[in-house]
Scaffold this motif. Sequence first.
Motif, PDB file in Angstrom:
ATOM      1  N   VAL A   1     -10.130-125.129 -22.515  1.00 52.87           N
ATOM      2  CA  VAL A   1     -10.869-124.793 -21.305  1.00 52.87           C
ATOM      3  C   VAL A   1     -10.006-124.057 -20.299  1.00 52.87           C
ATOM      4  O   VAL A   1     -10.493-123.220 -19.526  1.00 52.87           O
ATOM      5  CB  VAL A   1     -11.473-126.070 -20.685  1.00 52.87           C
ATOM      6  CG1 VAL A   1     -10.366-127.003 -20.163  1.00 52.87           C
ATOM      7  CG2 VAL A   1     -12.458-125.736 -19.581  1.00 52.87           C
TER       8      VAL A   1
ATOM      9  N   PRO B   1     -13.888-129.897 -23.127  1.00 54.65           N
ATOM     10  CA  PRO B   1     -13.685-129.332 -21.777  1.00 54.65           C
ATOM     11  C   PRO B   1     -12.977-130.296 -20.826  1.00 54.65           C
ATOM     12  O   PRO B   1     -12.599-129.906 -19.719  1.00 54.65           O
ATOM     13  CB  PRO B   1     -15.113-129.032 -21.318  1.00 54.65           C
ATOM     14  CG  PRO B   1     -15.963-130.004 -22.064  1.00 54.65           C
ATOM     15  CD  PRO B   1     -15.307-130.178 -23.397  1.00 54.65           C
TER      16      PRO B   1
ATOM     17  N   GLY C   1      -7.442-122.107 -21.230  1.00 57.27           N
ATOM     18  CA  GLY C   1      -6.963-120.915 -21.908  1.00 57.27           C
ATOM     19  C   GLY C   1      -5.518-120.961 -22.329  1.00 57.27           C
ATOM     20  O   GLY C   1      -4.992-119.979 -22.844  1.00 57.27           O
TER      21      GLY C   1
ATOM     22  N   SER D   1     -23.971-118.765 -21.335  1.00 54.18           N
ATOM     23  CA  SER D   1     -23.554-119.938 -20.557  1.00 54.18           C
ATOM     24  C   SER D   1     -24.571-120.310 -19.491  1.00 54.18           C
ATOM     25  O   SER D   1     -24.682-121.470 -19.114  1.00 54.18           O
ATOM     26  CB  SER D   1     -22.193-119.676 -19.913  1.00 54.18           C
ATOM     27  OG  SER D   1     -22.265-118.542 -19.054  1.00 54.18           O
TER      28      SER D   1
ATOM     29  N   SER E   1     -25.322-124.191 -20.866  1.00 52.04           N
ATOM     30  CA  SER E   1     -24.301-124.448 -19.841  1.00 52.04           C
ATOM     31  C   SER E   1     -24.540-125.752 -19.094  1.00 52.04           C
ATOM     32  O   SER E   1     -23.590-126.371 -18.605  1.00 52.04           O
ATOM     33  CB  SER E   1     -24.263-123.275 -18.841  1.00 52.04           C
ATOM     34  OG  SER E   1     -25.550-123.113 -18.239  1.00 52.04           O
TER      35      SER E   1
ATOM     36  N   PRO F   1     -17.793-116.251 -21.705  1.00 54.82           N
ATOM     37  CA  PRO F   1     -18.102-117.309 -20.729  1.00 54.82           C
ATOM     38  C   PRO F   1     -18.942-116.850 -19.556  1.00 54.82           C
ATOM     39  O   PRO F   1     -19.707-117.632 -18.994  1.00 54.82           O
ATOM     40  CB  PRO F   1     -16.706-117.779 -20.292  1.00 54.82           C
ATOM     41  CG  PRO F   1     -15.825-117.461 -21.450  1.00 54.82           C
ATOM     42  CD  PRO F   1     -16.371-116.170 -22.007  1.00 54.82           C
ATOM     43  N   ASP F   2     -18.793-115.581 -19.142  1.00 55.95           N
ATOM     44  CA  ASP F   2     -19.590-115.111 -18.013  1.00 55.95           C
ATOM     45  C   ASP F   2     -20.924-114.518 -18.442  1.00 55.95           C
ATOM     46  O   ASP F   2     -21.636-113.926 -17.622  1.00 55.95           O
ATOM     47  CB  ASP F   2     -18.799-114.086 -17.203  1.00 55.95           C
ATOM     48  CG  ASP F   2     -18.445-112.839 -18.016  1.00 55.95           C
ATOM     49  OD1 ASP F   2     -18.889-112.757 -19.190  1.00 55.95           O
ATOM     50  OD2 ASP F   2     -17.722-111.969 -17.508  1.00 55.95           O
TER      51      ASP F   2
ATOM     52  N   PRO G   1     -11.180-118.136 -21.048  1.00 55.94           N
ATOM     53  CA  PRO G   1     -12.030-118.371 -19.862  1.00 55.94           C
ATOM     54  C   PRO G   1     -12.277-117.137 -19.019  1.00 55.94           C
ATOM     55  O   PRO G   1     -13.298-117.059 -18.324  1.00 55.94           O
ATOM     56  CB  PRO G   1     -11.244-119.439 -19.087  1.00 55.94           C
ATOM     57  CG  PRO G   1     -10.430-120.136 -20.115  1.00 55.94           C
ATOM     58  CD  PRO G   1     -10.062-119.096 -21.107  1.00 55.94           C
ATOM     59  N   ASP G   2     -11.356-116.159 -19.050  1.00 53.92           N
ATOM     60  CA  ASP G   2     -11.540-114.979 -18.193  1.00 53.92           C
ATOM     61  C   ASP G   2     -12.549-113.988 -18.766  1.00 53.92           C
ATOM     62  O   ASP G   2     -12.839-112.959 -18.149  1.00 53.92           O
ATOM     63  CB  ASP G   2     -10.208-114.280 -17.964  1.00 53.92           C
ATOM     64  CG  ASP G   2      -9.582-113.748 -19.256  1.00 53.92           C
ATOM     65  OD1 ASP G   2     -10.239-113.864 -20.325  1.00 53.92           O
ATOM     66  OD2 ASP G   2      -8.462-113.235 -19.214  1.00 53.92           O
ATOM     67  N   SER G   3     -13.070-114.243 -19.946  1.00 52.25           N
ATOM     68  CA  SER G   3     -14.076-113.406 -20.618  1.00 52.25           C
ATOM     69  C   SER G   3     -13.550-112.045 -21.052  1.00 52.25           C
ATOM     70  O   SER G   3     -14.320-111.230 -21.581  1.00 52.25           O
ATOM     71  CB  SER G   3     -15.327-113.191 -19.722  1.00 52.25           C
ATOM     72  OG  SER G   3     -15.972-114.407 -19.458  1.00 52.25           O
TER      73      SER G   3
END
Length: 1554
Positions: A1382, A1423, A1384, A1260, A1214, A1301-1302, A1343-1345
């Motif tokens: 990046v 990104p 979404g 990440s 990350s 991502p999280d 991106p929201d996982s």
Amino acid sequence: MPFQYWPKRFPRLGRRKKQRNNSHAEHSSAVSGNDRELPPEASQASDTPSVVTSTAISRNDSANSELVPATVSRADPTSVSTSDTASSAAIRNASADSKTAAKTTASATVLHGFQEALKIVKEASDVFVPLKSVVGGLLACVDAYQRTAANHEEMEKVIRNINGLLATLIAKRLEWRSASKNSDARMVKLEGDLNQIIEEINGLQSRGFLARLAENAADARELVAAYQNIEKVLRAFQFEISLEIEQNVQDILKEVVIRDLRRSRDASFRAAIKTDTLSRGPCTSGTRVEILDKIMSWARDNTADSPPVFWLTGLAGTGKTTIAYTICQRIWAENKLLVSFFCSRQLDSKDSQLIVPTICRNLAELFRSYATELVPVLQADSVLGEARIHEQIDGLLVAPWSASLPKRDGLPVPVVVIDALDESDDGVEFLKNLFRVVGDKHLMGIKFLVTSRAEPKIEKLCHSFQLPADMIYRLHEVPKVGVQADIAKFLAEQLPEVDTNERTQLTLRADGLFIFAATAVRFISPPDYPLSQYEQREKLQELLEPGSPSGLDELYKQVLSVAFREEDAKYLRRRLDILHAVVCAQELISISVIAQLLSLDEGTTMTCINSLHSVLYVSPLDRLVSCYHASFPEFILDAQRSQFIAPPPFTKMKSQELEVFCDKPVFDSRLANCCFRIMESELRFNICKLSSSSKLDREVDNLHDLVEANISSVVRYAAHHWGQHLLAAGRTDRSSLHGKLQAFLANVFLFWLEAMNLLGSKSLCFPLLQVARRWLKLEDEPKAESYLSDLVDDAANFVTSFIGSSACQSTPHLYISCLSTWSSSAPISKIWKPRFKHLPLFLPAPVGTASLLTIPTSAVVVAFSPDDLKLASSGGWFSEFSVVKIWDSTTGELLQELVGPVNRITSMSFSDDGAWIVSGCADGSIHIWDVSTGEHLKVLFGHIDCVMAVAFSHDTRYIVSGSWDTSVCLWALEPKVGDQSKQLRGHTGWVTSVAFSPDDTQVVSCSFDNSVRIWDVKMRQQVRVLIGHTYVVSCVMFSPCGSQILSASQDMSLRIWDASTGEELKQFDFTSDVTPFAFSRDGQKIASRSLDNSIQVWDITKEELLNDLIGHTDQVWSVMFSHDGTRIVSGSDNSIHVWTMTASKRLDSTPCQSAWNWLVQECRPHWELQSVWEGDPFIESIKKLALNGCFHDSKRPKMLKGHTHRVQCVVFSSDGEQVISSSPDKTIQIWDTTTGQQLKELDHHLGSDRDCQSLASLSSDGTLACSATEKSILSIWDTASGILLKEQCIDGIVTWLSFSPDSTRIVTGLESGSLIIWGSRTGEQLGTLKGHRADITSVAFFPDSFQLVSGSDDRSIRTWDMRNGGNMKVLTGHATSVAVSVGGEKIVSGSPDGSVIVWDAKTGARLKDINLGGWVNSVAFSPRVEHPQIVAGLKDNSVRVWDETTGAVRVLRGHTGRVWSVAFSPDGTRIVSGSDDTSARVWRNIDDPSWHVDSEGWIWSHDDSLRLMWLSPEWHPSLLTPETAMILWQKGYCTLSFEDCNHLGEEWHKCYSP
């Protein structure tokens, strides 16, 4: 018409010479004005016309056959009118009618046909006017003859021939009229000749002649003779006009390829090389009558059974050249169908490479038909004139000559005169190839007169060709009485004012040698300045007084005594030096060169040479000095012949020997010193003042003028020949020459190489240094010259590296590219690099090395020639038939291809003399080739399976072979009684290697049965078996002394055995897993290969690893040492590499040099010169390790392990500071992206399956790593500690893996098409997503996982929401790889068809697409929202960056294998990629790099305006370019800097600061 058909088609052409002469006489008496001498077939009556054009159709299968007129001319197919066609047709019909008239006699048929033909000619609209004017007279004559009762067979034959001639004349008239400039004059002459004959026939008729025909045979013969004269006139007209057209070649000679075909300027008998002297001139009138008549009779005989080659031989001075010159003069005077090539070792005609091109160029000037065929050959291969002799003969001479032969049917056969073939540098090779094509009847319609001394090789060739005895004339066997009579005539002509008795005495002293007489004439009457009669008589008396010369040697002594009279010791020594320089020079040299070599003035030199005018000749064209005859240098170099006492008054030295003898080694040592002196004083940096390093040499407009102006003749001589003089000096003056050679390499070497490259003589550089190597080996104490030997070896390697590369195309890059990249630890670099302060700074990778030469071709087997100047290779695993290719081992140029009906070649070897190659094949056959001609000589059958080893005996009498059929075969190439070939049985496994003992009395073999066996060559039986190895024995050899046998096995051992007892003397165990391959010839080294395609070289005596050669990217099949032990050649599926024995070693090899030694040798010189390396992350990391004591002698650090298999997956952490990579090699590796150092290695615990697919991902936040394998194991790791946190078994084969991502979730894609969601901390399965019907190929999170997108082999893209477990959208028809932007809002997919598509994530609409031209394996979004980009990894080894805004695509090249995975760094400034080449690369995401590398290895400035330097393509995979920030693999990387290199381009010369 080809020669082999002549006896059938022209039965009368073989009649006796007397009959031919009578025929000529009859013709001249019957026809006035016909002053051109015709060849026999053109002047005799025959059954069919001898002049038939290529478009004519000839039928002569029976006695009653007729000639069908020719068809339309090729030159103008529309030129023949309807009446022309009707005329020809009518004549054919008349001929047909004459055959089918059933109720008339044969005689009446012939006459009737002739009458009809004449009537058609008379009525034709545009026949030749003179022909029409005499037709009436001919018709009247035929009518009168037909009314007689007599019919004569001879008359029928003549009339039939005339009929055929008329048909041809009608059909060809328009073509001849347009092509012949003299057609009108010839027609007028034809009219007069025919009318004269008709008047003669009419006169016979008026005297009642026809009425007596029935009763008087003599009268009938008189009439037949008259008609024969008509035939002769028509035939002469046809012959002369055909010959004129054939010789009309001016338009064809304008072709550039013809004009550019090189030829000797001095070879022609008409060349302006002092033809007024006796060195090249005709025989005196009335001399040599017998041999001249014999040769001319042969030359004029155009019958098919006339031998095509005549050999005139004799001792030196017997007059061969004079006879050849006279023959040339006579043939030229008769018909000019002559080509001459007078060889002379003193002129450019000594070059055997010029013989064939010169012959072909001259033949093209003689024959239009041949020139027409030659042009397309040269257009297809413009350098054929510079090829090997056998290729020249086949391509330039045989093929076009044979194709054009039918068009010259009936014309005289040209004669090629080749004189003094023994003075050609490779005349035997030419003669061997000439006999080959002539013997195979591939070169018909041409004759060759060859003269030479009776040298053994030439004598043997002529004997093997089985020349008829009457086609060989030996001048030295001619009775001396006849020769003396000829010499007397010669002297009478040359010295008419000399008394007859005195000339007789001089004749007797000549003792049958013309060269004696010629030299005496020049002595008495110098050709360049006149002497009075009194002075001539005085000189004559010197020759005739008692004790004066009675033979050639004595004459030479007399000439030298006079030349050096009244000389004191100082001046005598100086003049002898001049004479010896002429004799010992390696090529003809001018007066100026002689003077400069010997440090004399030109006046003194010229005076001395003038005093030797009897034996030396100065060309008025270029002032080159040569000897009149080869016997003079032989005399000077013979101590017994040339040391003599010169009696008074010829010398002031009383009773003292006049030592004109030249001690060649002594004088060669002097000339070697002179060459070194000249080069040291004249050669300099940028000698031709080249203006820019950015231009290739061919782009410099006035380069030729610059070379001519700046490199003098004496410098050229010294640069080309210092090596030959050094070797010829032997052990003479060794101390001085030792110092001169060392000074040359230290102060002149690079300037010499620069000059040679500009002169186009680069290919001579390596052989010259090879000669220096041989000279050094003459030293009794090699240790005393070890430094100089190392220096010569390094210089030779440097030469190979330069001339075999593209850098030699631009001479400035000798310094800018080659010197700058040469190893800093090498002797040449240590001496020369300090003088060049502003070169590009290059730091090579610590592992791997660039080979000296790389040839891009497949090679299953490779072999060095005995002189190490050539390589032979064959790559045939995947082809039904193989070709043997011969390469120049220093330039990589393909010299020759040996083609034949050969199965896949599996083994190969040269004979010790380099003349033959033997190859073993997969089908069990063995083939032998002639290297010089390319001829496939022989095939041997005996094995029934693949032949894996072949070798010649040292005397080339035998071949030994080993096969997979477990047998060893011994083949006798020239079997004597009891010396037949034999199959030797004993091995029980495949035979892998065979070798002869040094004395050829024994053979040793090794096998898959783990044994080594010794065989007796004479007895053809096994002597003993050597047992000790425990696995396959790969290679075996005798030691050079023959007392020991060395064997190497895949049991990782090398054993040395006593050859006489079979006792094992020593065992050496390899320290790594390698396969032994080949021994060096001295038995001191062995080469092996590893599974990673590297090659190791081991010192057997020290039991240590010397070299580790890394560069092959595919399986290595064959390895061989050069005969001098300084180089290695290796062959693989895609390349041949030539390596130096001083290459680098791996840092982790034991006991190789340590990383510290590498650091000191390669890095420290750059630190001392520049500060540019300060801050380089890799250098700084090594320096840090060094300061911490990591390189203490007791510690041998390991290089970073790196991946050993393809890099399957790569991702950034990350923070962008780390990269994680995974591979089927069972490891996950974490790298520092700044330094390139490996931080951690996580073991997959994959078991033993090397090819098991491996996937990995990094969270990440960088705290977790996960991996999965095809073996259904999911592993989760703590990256800080490297501890394995969790392992889970998966129900299915994993094809994809990634973190959310999280960092809380992990998704795995399965081969079944399902997606499984896992908790990253607990390893708990959270859910399963189903919908795909085939393998999951790629998965990416939004991106929201919670949302994700997947691609599958079912060619669909699906979006998912893990919160409801539902499939949101399905996009069909695409996808191997997918990625999410990046924000979404977009999805990108790549496909095997090369397309990349951007989709709207919400609507599924297709937004953009592009085709990248290759299989897309992986895609990723940048990104950076403000600069939207997509990166793709392709199967073609490239990484491609697509700018969504502009549509531009940037290609990043460096990988050498398929790119499997790509990813952007978190800030979008870098890209990482993983590849089949075992590397992960970190790229800078920049649009305008400061420099880039093209496909040929040239490095260009960003705007392509400046060619910066050339770098070997072998370094490219390891090179850090402006776009390549880091290469993460076990081989390290190369660094290149131009920061202190501001003087490239037009200021390149400033890089040199002595």
